[in-house]
Scaffold this active site. Structure first.
Site, PDB file in Angstrom:
ATOM      1  N   GLY A  40       0.836  -1.198   0.000  1.00 16.84           N
ATOM      2  CA  GLY A  40       0.000   0.000   0.000  1.00 16.84           C
ATOM      3  C   GLY A  40       0.870   1.248   0.000  1.00 16.84           C
ATOM      4  O   GLY A  40       2.073   1.181   0.303  1.00 16.84           O
ATOM      5  N   GLN A  45       2.949  10.037   1.549  1.00 12.61           N
ATOM      6  CA  GLN A  45       4.241   9.408   1.252  1.00 12.61           C
ATOM      7  C   GLN A  45       4.820   9.866  -0.083  1.00 12.61           C
ATOM      8  O   GLN A  45       5.996   9.628  -0.346  1.00 12.61           O
ATOM      9  CB  GLN A  45       4.099   7.878   1.244  1.00 12.61           C
ATOM     10  CG  GLN A  45       3.763   7.304   2.615  1.00 12.61           C
ATOM     11  CD  GLN A  45       3.691   5.797   2.570  1.00 12.61           C
ATOM     12  OE1 GLN A  45       2.669   5.243   2.234  1.00 12.61           O
ATOM     13  NE2 GLN A  45       4.795   5.137   2.882  1.00 12.61           N
ATOM     14  N   CYS A  85       7.464  -0.069   6.260  1.00  4.61           N
ATOM     15  CA  CYS A  85       6.864   1.107   5.638  1.00  4.61           C
ATOM     16  C   CYS A  85       7.850   1.661   4.619  1.00  4.61           C
ATOM     17  O   CYS A  85       9.042   1.788   4.915  1.00  4.61           O
ATOM     18  CB  CYS A  85       6.560   2.154   6.715  1.00  4.61           C
ATOM     19  SG  CYS A  85       5.797   3.635   6.057  1.00  4.61           S
ATOM     20  N   LEU A  86       7.342   2.008   3.436  1.00  2.00           N
ATOM     21  CA  LEU A  86       8.230   2.528   2.390  1.00  2.00           C
ATOM     22  C   LEU A  86       8.880   3.847   2.818  1.00  2.00           C
ATOM     23  O   LEU A  86       9.925   4.210   2.283  1.00  2.00           O
ATOM     24  CB  LEU A  86       7.458   2.723   1.086  1.00  2.00           C
ATOM     25  CG  LEU A  86       6.855   1.443   0.471  1.00  2.00           C
ATOM     26  CD1 LEU A  86       6.104   1.771  -0.810  1.00  2.00           C
ATOM     27  CD2 LEU A  86       7.925   0.398   0.214  1.00  2.00           C
ATOM     28  N   HIS A 127      -2.889   0.571   8.518  1.00  2.00           N
ATOM     29  CA  HIS A 127      -1.561   1.191   8.362  1.00  2.00           C
ATOM     30  C   HIS A 127      -1.656   2.437   7.466  1.00  2.00           C
ATOM     31  O   HIS A 127      -1.116   3.499   7.806  1.00  2.00           O
ATOM     32  CB  HIS A 127      -0.590   0.156   7.762  1.00  2.00           C
ATOM     33  CG  HIS A 127       0.786   0.674   7.488  1.00  2.00           C
ATOM     34  ND1 HIS A 127       1.897   0.237   8.178  1.00  2.00           N
ATOM     35  CD2 HIS A 127       1.239   1.600   6.598  1.00  2.00           C
ATOM     36  CE1 HIS A 127       2.971   0.873   7.713  1.00  2.00           C
ATOM     37  NE2 HIS A 127       2.596   1.710   6.746  1.00  2.00           N
ATOM     38  N   GLU A 128      -2.356   2.288   6.330  1.00  2.00           N
ATOM     39  CA  GLU A 128      -2.455   3.427   5.395  1.00  2.00           C
ATOM     40  C   GLU A 128      -3.321   4.542   5.985  1.00  2.00           C
ATOM     41  O   GLU A 128      -3.025   5.727   5.800  1.00  2.00           O
ATOM     42  CB  GLU A 128      -3.008   2.976   4.042  1.00  2.00           C
ATOM     43  CG  GLU A 128      -2.180   1.899   3.332  1.00  2.00           C
ATOM     44  CD  GLU A 128      -0.696   2.210   3.221  1.00  2.00           C
ATOM     45  OE1 GLU A 128      -0.330   3.396   3.153  1.00  2.00           O
ATOM     46  OE2 GLU A 128       0.101   1.256   3.223  1.00  2.00           O
ATOM     47  N   HIS A 131      -1.373   6.747   8.093  1.00  2.00           N
ATOM     48  CA  HIS A 131      -0.619   7.779   7.354  1.00  2.00           C
ATOM     49  C   HIS A 131      -1.462   9.041   7.168  1.00  2.00           C
ATOM     50  O   HIS A 131      -0.938  10.150   7.236  1.00  2.00           O
ATOM     51  CB  HIS A 131      -0.206   7.264   5.971  1.00  2.00           C
ATOM     52  CG  HIS A 131       1.051   6.447   5.976  1.00  2.00           C
ATOM     53  ND1 HIS A 131       2.269   6.980   6.330  1.00  2.00           N
ATOM     54  CD2 HIS A 131       1.276   5.154   5.654  1.00  2.00           C
ATOM     55  CE1 HIS A 131       3.204   6.030   6.223  1.00  2.00           C
ATOM     56  NE2 HIS A 131       2.634   4.915   5.824  1.00  2.00           N
TER      57      HIS A 131
HETATM   58 ZN    ZN Z   1       3.612   3.136   5.604  1.00  2.00          ZN
END
Ligand code: ZN
Length: 164
Positions: A40, A45, A85-86, A127-128, A131
């Site tokens: 995701g 991000q 996480c990216l 998780h998203e 963000h």
């Molecule tokens: Zn993340």
């Protein structure tokens, strides 16, 4: 955008209309998510403080965009799972989350839809969604996690300072 970029700590703004600009942003987000091989990716991000995230195809779920998502339910037994996480390369955190999630959002076609999951996709939505609230996996770290990740976090902080 990588930790500690302030855009990641900001609460994202609602999307007013699903127009060409939003659709183009979503296409970019799919491309970045796939290049980075994430499940995701949320708009903050990629430096845009908007309430949008995308998820990759997983089991019965096709790849999908979630615009102005709203968590209807996050319940069931709490499960612990390691998350990465990216925006925090090299860091993983055991995060406790409710195992059952229901979410409502607007799709790229402008229509609202509702989904539920008790598996990895449900966790991904949480998780998203974090963000969009300005929360990162670092906010779920125990003191021991923080100690273990100290060096990786410091490296990211230094890289951010050098890039300013
Ligand atoms: Zn993340």
């Amino acid at each position: 955008m990588r930790y500690p970029d302030p855009v990641l700590k900001r609460r994202a703004e609602p999307v007013a209309a699903v127009d060409a600009g939003i659709r183009a942003l979503i296409e970019d987000m799919y491309a970045i998510m796939r290049k980075e091989e994430g499940l995701g990716l949320a708009a903050p991000q990629v430096g845009r403080s908007l309430r949008i995230f995308v998820t990759e195809k997983h089991e019965d779920f096709p790849a999908r965009a979630y615009i102005n998502p709203c968590l209807i339910a996050a319940d069931g037994p709490v499960a612990v799972r390691e998350e990465g996480c990216l925006s925090l390369p090299g860091i993983s955190v055991n995060v406790r989350r409710p195992s059952h999630v229901r979410i409502e959002a607007t799709g790229i076609d402008g229509e609202r839809f509702e989904l539920e999951d008790s598996g990895l996709m449900g966790r991904c939505w949480l998780h998203e969604h974090d963000h969009l609230e300005g929360r990162l996996i670092t906010d779920w770290m125990s003191p021991i996690d923080r100690l273990a990740a100290r060096r990786a976090l410091r490296d990211l902080e230094e890289a951010f300072e050098e890039g300013r």
